[in-house]
Design a protein around this motif. Structure first.
Motif, short mmCIF file in Angstrom:
data_model
loop_
_atom_site.label_atom_id
_atom_site.label_comp_id
_atom_site.label_asym_id
_atom_site.label_seq_id
_atom_site.Cartn_x
_atom_site.Cartn_y
_atom_site.Cartn_z
N SER A 19 0.85 -1.19 0.00
CA SER A 19 0.00 0.00 0.00
C SER A 19 0.88 1.25 0.00
O SER A 19 2.03 1.22 0.44
N GLN A 20 0.33 2.34 -0.52
CA GLN A 20 1.06 3.59 -0.41
C GLN A 20 1.08 4.04 1.06
O GLN A 20 0.12 3.81 1.80
N ASN A 59 -0.61 10.59 -2.26
CA ASN A 59 -0.67 10.57 -3.73
C ASN A 59 -0.85 11.98 -4.28
O ASN A 59 -0.14 12.40 -5.19
N CYS A 102 6.48 4.27 -1.48
CA CYS A 102 6.48 2.93 -0.91
C CYS A 102 7.89 2.50 -0.52
O CYS A 102 8.87 3.20 -0.80
N GLU A 126 -5.19 1.35 -4.95
CA GLU A 126 -3.75 1.52 -4.78
C GLU A 126 -3.00 0.94 -5.97
O GLU A 126 -2.03 1.52 -6.46
N ARG A 146 -3.35 3.15 -8.97
CA ARG A 146 -2.49 4.33 -8.92
C ARG A 146 -1.07 4.02 -9.37
O ARG A 146 -0.44 4.82 -10.06
#
Length: 508
Positions: free
Chosen positions: A110-111, A120, A139, A454, A457
């Motif tokens: 996950s970010q 983001n 990340c 996620e 993205r």
């Protein structure tokens, strides 16, 4: 008076491979751990090989192996496996202005969190796209991949890591390993080639082998791969093709020795070529590689030559296999008393390593739908609706990788952006994502099973599809956030074990 054995139903799986043995192991553990509800038999042909060209996985397959009680060290040793933290995509866009190849990393992670603003948006508004990739900024897995490290620390327990991870695994060896475990746990194994199916109404009454043996069952699972031997007998006109959206329906797979001076990477590489893309998957003993391509534009010989040229003349090729891939899925995966699992039910090109995931998903969904009594048609309808949703969801995520390209060097890439017309929801969302961030609510209520906002993205921003955001941000706060990410990344890197060291420790 009835014996307890009178209530035991027969469930027969035709076909081994990853699909047959993963499903057998799962259903046996579920239905027969406390008391025996199903007599589970796998009929596996000694003459028909499995596709088994090598397999990369998504990270959620760890939970399957762990739930089955498999020792992770044994799993890795038995299958020549390595660990996988994500996929490095190369050459999917035009080269950069300085001539270097475009690339981005899609991790399982996950970010990380931002501050008052999601990380983001903060990355966009801070102008960081001008000097770093999205994955580099948000990340931890990228640092591990760049430095040849595993997702494990020296203290990591089995199935635990510093970041999420999957595996690179030899599919043939995996099937053998799962077969051994399943047989030890009470699954019956019969070596025979099924060559005919006996139908009664909308159900399969029995399967017949070339030796003249006849096997009856209450439930049949079709794990016969692209042949779909069982399910095709029950329903005609049951296929929906995805070729218009995903035209790569051919592949050539090569196994080769690890190149001199290289050690197994902890990530998959997917490099775009002239009419598709090549994978590189490192095992402990060799590298699996292949070219997924549009067979309407390249012949098999042309594709193999292009792959060999890409790999280099010094490649020590062990063997090569050419594959015709049926890209799409069934309209009905469950007809009567027969359920198609794995390639017999559908196939999405392996760009995001979803093969074992779809088997795992199918087995789990079947477990919640299959009743020890007679199955109502509404339950079959539910299973079919959900499975179709899963495949359609995965189709549009794979299309995302192609339709954002700006490559114009071949007709294949010039026409790739038009594939989005086959996925209306995605086409609409891409227009919206020009003006706002891709977020959870955009995908809420979909059939997404592993790829969330996620994941979208990582691909969107890796391919340069950035929203035109107008907010202003405090650059000092922004710097603090991304410095914190960098510090976390450095700590994870210092705590992690080099990938080769970890593999050597497992394979002592």
């Amino acid at each position: 008076m009835k014996n307890a054995s009178d209530n035991i139903k027969k469930l027969t799986i035709v076909g081994g491979g990853s699909a047959g043995w993963m499903t057998a192991l799962y259903l046996n553990k579920l239905y027969n751990s406390t008391e025996k509800n199903f007599e589970i038999t796998v009929i596996e042909s000694p003459d028909i090989g499995i596709i088994g060209v090598g397999e990369a996985t998504v990270h959620s397959i760890r939970y399957f192996f762990q739930a089955m009680g498999l020792n992770e060290f044994d799993l890795l040793k038995e299958t020549n496996a390595t660990l996988k933290t994500g996929i490095m995509f190369r050459n999917w866009m035009k080269p950069h202005a300085d001539g270097t190849m475009h690339e981005y990393f899609h991790p399982f992670e996950s970010q990380l969190s931002g501050s008052f603003l999601d990380i983001n948006s903060l990355w966009m508004l801070s102008g960081r796209h001008e000097f770093e990739r999205f994955d580099e900024g948000v990340c931890l897995s990228t640092a591990l991949a760049k430095n040849g490290h595993s997702p494990k620390s020296r203290q990591s327990r089995q199935y635990e890591g510093l970041v999420p991870y999957g595996y690179h695994i030899d599919a043939v060896l995996l099937a053998r390993y799962l077969r051994k475990i399943a047989i030890e746990n009470g699954v019956t194994h019969i070596e025979a080639t099924v060559n005919d199916v006996e139908i009664q109404g909308q159900n399969i009454q029995a399967v017949l082998t070339e030796n003249g043996d006849r096997f009856e069952a209450d439930v049949f699972l079709d794990c016969t791969g692209f042949r779909a031997l069982l399910i095709s007998k029950l329903k005609q006109d049951n296929w929906q093709s995805f070729k218009e959206a995903l035209p790569c329906t051919k592949a050539v797979a090569l196994q080769r020795s690890m190149p001199d001076g290289e050690s197994p990477r902890s990530y998959t590489v997917a490099t775009a070529l002239s009419n598709g893309w090549a994978w590189q998957i490192d095992l402990t003993n060799r590298q699996g590689t292949g070219y997924v391509y549009d067979g309407d534009r390249l012949s098999a010989d042309q594709a193999e030559q292009e792959l060999r040229d890409f790999l280099g003349a010094e490649s020590d090729v062990i063997k090569s296999v050419h594959l015709d891939m049926r890209v799409g899925c069934l309209k009905e995966f469950w007809v009567g008393n027969c359920i198609a699992i794995g390639l017999s039910g559908g196939f999405i090109e392996p760009l995001e390593s979803t093969g074992l995931h779809l088997i795992n998903l199918s087995a789990g969904l079947l477990a919640t739908h299959l009743d020890h009594g007679d199955t109502d048609q509404s339950v079959r309808d539910s299973f079919n609706r959900l499975m179709n949703g899963f495949y359609q969801d995965l189709k549009q995520f794979i299309v995302l990788h192609y339709c954002l390209t700006d490559r114009e060097d071949t007709d294949f890439w010039r026409q790739a952006p038009a594939t989005v017309n086959q996925t209306p929801w995605l086409k609409e969302q891409l227009q919206i994502w020009h003006h706002k961030i891709c977020e959870y609510q955009d995908l809420a209520g979909s059939y997404s099973t592993v790829f969330t906002d996620e994941n979208y993205r990582y691909v969107l921003y890796g391919m340069g599809h950035h929203p035109a955001l107008k907010l202003s941000v405090d650059q000092g706060i922004s710097k603090d956030v991304f410095d914190r990410v960098k510090n976390q990344s450095n700590r994870v890197l210092s705590n992690s074990v080099p990938h080769l060291d970890y593999l050597n420790q497992i394979n002592l």
